[in-house]
Write an enzyme that holds these catalytic residues in place. Sequence first.
Site, PDB file in Angstrom:
ATOM      1  N   GLY A  37     -10.890 -16.630 -49.588  1.00  0.00           N
ATOM      2  CA  GLY A  37     -10.440 -15.377 -48.967  1.00  0.00           C
ATOM      3  C   GLY A  37      -8.972 -15.096 -49.209  1.00  0.00           C
ATOM      4  N   ALA A  38      -8.388 -14.195 -48.379  1.00  0.00           N
ATOM      5  CA  ALA A  38      -7.034 -13.667 -48.607  1.00  0.00           C
ATOM      6  C   ALA A  38      -6.957 -13.167 -50.057  1.00  0.00           C
ATOM      7  CB  ALA A  38      -5.969 -14.715 -48.297  1.00  0.00           C
ATOM      8  N   HIS A  43      -8.144 -12.964 -57.628  1.00  0.00           N
ATOM      9  CA  HIS A  43      -9.566 -13.024 -57.271  1.00  0.00           C
ATOM     10  C   HIS A  43     -10.319 -11.828 -57.867  1.00  0.00           C
ATOM     11  CE1 HIS A  43      -7.667 -15.208 -53.725  1.00  0.00           C
ATOM     12  NE2 HIS A  43      -8.537 -16.100 -54.142  1.00  0.00           N
ATOM     13  N   SER A 191      -0.985 -15.823 -55.590  1.00  0.00           N
ATOM     14  CA  SER A 191      -1.574 -16.885 -54.780  1.00  0.00           C
ATOM     15  C   SER A 191      -1.669 -16.386 -53.345  1.00  0.00           C
ATOM     16  CB  SER A 191      -0.684 -18.125 -54.836  1.00  0.00           C
ATOM     17  OG  SER A 191      -1.001 -19.002 -53.777  1.00  0.00           O
TER      18      SER A 191
HETATM   19  P1  PAJ Z   1      -8.921 -19.840 -53.847  1.00  0.00           P
HETATM   20  O1  PAJ Z   1      -7.562 -20.439 -53.802  1.00  0.00           O
HETATM   21  O2  PAJ Z   1      -9.244 -18.705 -52.924  1.00  0.00           O
HETATM   22  O3  PAJ Z   1      -9.195 -19.376 -55.320  1.00  0.00           O
HETATM   23  C1  PAJ Z   1     -10.444 -18.866 -55.679  1.00  0.00           C
HETATM   24  C2  PAJ Z   1     -10.461 -18.696 -57.176  1.00  0.00           C
HETATM   25  O4  PAJ Z   1      -9.477 -17.730 -57.568  1.00  0.00           O
HETATM   26  C3  PAJ Z   1     -10.125 -19.993 -57.942  1.00  0.00           C
HETATM   27  O5  PAJ Z   1     -11.003 -20.146 -59.041  1.00  0.00           O
HETATM   28  C4  PAJ Z   1      -8.702 -19.763 -58.386  1.00  0.00           C
HETATM   29  O6  PAJ Z   1      -8.350 -20.471 -59.565  1.00  0.00           O
HETATM   30  C5  PAJ Z   1      -8.715 -18.259 -58.633  1.00  0.00           C
HETATM   31  N1  PAJ Z   1      -7.341 -17.710 -58.601  1.00  0.00           N
HETATM   32  C6  PAJ Z   1      -6.423 -17.848 -57.627  1.00  0.00           C
HETATM   33  N2  PAJ Z   1      -5.256 -17.258 -57.982  1.00  0.00           N
HETATM   34  C7  PAJ Z   1      -5.456 -16.743 -59.224  1.00  0.00           C
HETATM   35  C8  PAJ Z   1      -4.626 -16.018 -60.136  1.00  0.00           C
HETATM   36  N3  PAJ Z   1      -3.360 -15.704 -59.867  1.00  0.00           N
HETATM   37  N4  PAJ Z   1      -5.176 -15.640 -61.324  1.00  0.00           N
HETATM   38  C9  PAJ Z   1      -6.465 -15.964 -61.626  1.00  0.00           C
HETATM   39  N5  PAJ Z   1      -7.292 -16.644 -60.797  1.00  0.00           N
HETATM   40  C10 PAJ Z   1      -6.790 -17.031 -59.618  1.00  0.00           C
HETATM   41  O7  PAJ Z   1      -9.648 -22.272 -55.388  1.00  0.00           O
HETATM   42  C11 PAJ Z   1     -10.166 -22.121 -54.293  1.00  0.00           C
HETATM   43  O8  PAJ Z   1     -10.036 -20.977 -53.556  1.00  0.00           O
HETATM   44  C12 PAJ Z   1     -11.044 -23.181 -53.656  1.00  0.00           C
HETATM   45  O9  PAJ Z   1     -10.596 -24.459 -54.029  1.00  0.00           O
HETATM   46  C13 PAJ Z   1     -12.550 -23.031 -53.982  1.00  0.00           C
HETATM   47  C14 PAJ Z   1     -12.827 -23.156 -55.477  1.00  0.00           C
HETATM   48  C15 PAJ Z   1     -13.073 -21.683 -53.462  1.00  0.00           C
HETATM   49  C16 PAJ Z   1     -13.342 -24.148 -53.267  1.00  0.00           C
HETATM   50  O10 PAJ Z   1     -13.134 -24.112 -51.895  1.00  0.00           O
END
Ligand code: PAJ
Length: 287
Positions: A37-38, A43, A191
Amino acid sequence: MCRPRPQPVVLEQIETIAALRSRLTHGGAVGLVPTMGALHAGHVALIDAARRDSDLVVASIFVNPLQFNNADDLARYPQTLDADLSVCRDRGVDLVFTPSAAEMYPQPPECTVDVGRMADNLCGKYRPGHFRGVATIVLKLFQIVQPRFAYFGQKDAQQLAIIKRLTTDFNLPIGIVEVPTVREPDGLALSSRNRHLNAEERKIAVSLYVALTHAATMIREGARSAELIRRAAVDLVPQTAGLRLEYLEIVDPNTMQPLMEVDGPVCIAGAMWVGATRLIDNVLAVP
Ligand code: PAJ
């Protein structure tokens, strides 16, 4: 692969595993986007990629307690469900899975995924148990949703490498699609944690990316000693109060093991504390 998108798309929010399973009995290709989320544009890039490949896009939003090795970090993790649901609706997600912790872990798990040496360094070294928690929840989501494709960001390079290896080691019939890191105009990787930064911290937060890209430039220009490149990049991080580099390493992008010499594609990965916020980033470099 491009399939016509089913019309009209109405977002459904589902909170239980049983309801999700009974909703997923049709025959089309399911694309899964696991998140905590967030949601931000990073995402969204994953969701858009899933929308292009799949008949049905499932996004999960679950702040997985098993991957937090620090209770404060878990308590501080941003939760913005209403905004997240509108992002999903706008981008054509079909189903959003938002289970409770009790739904995902009705009892503390006895069986978890033992990740091995890929989790020994980089983030794994500083967050013991983190990748066990990530691999366990991702395997559970894969079992529940049984997607044809699942989407992960290159932003979390060690996580991506571990998930790829998880699907190989367990023979999971799932294509792992990796999506390039989405960045702010100055280079800062998007992020969910960036929203904790105040204006001053936001300005200096980009210095991790500056150090990583400096290392990548050195490699492109012919440098081969990982330690020399690493030291030059570390020296570039300003000695400012409120900024602390946790690690900066040059590793094999598939195994995440540290390298002595650069003789093929490498991943340059780092983690940095900006005040009370921990940020990670990485870039790929080819000699
Ligand atoms: P979260 O931090 O919410 O990230 C979800 C997905 O979005 C991940 O695959 C992450 O690599 C991707 N993501 C985050 N910031 C990004 C960016 N700036 N550019 C491209 N992709 C980005 O990662 C997680 O959640 C958790 O560990 C999860 C895999 C859901 C397991 O709980």
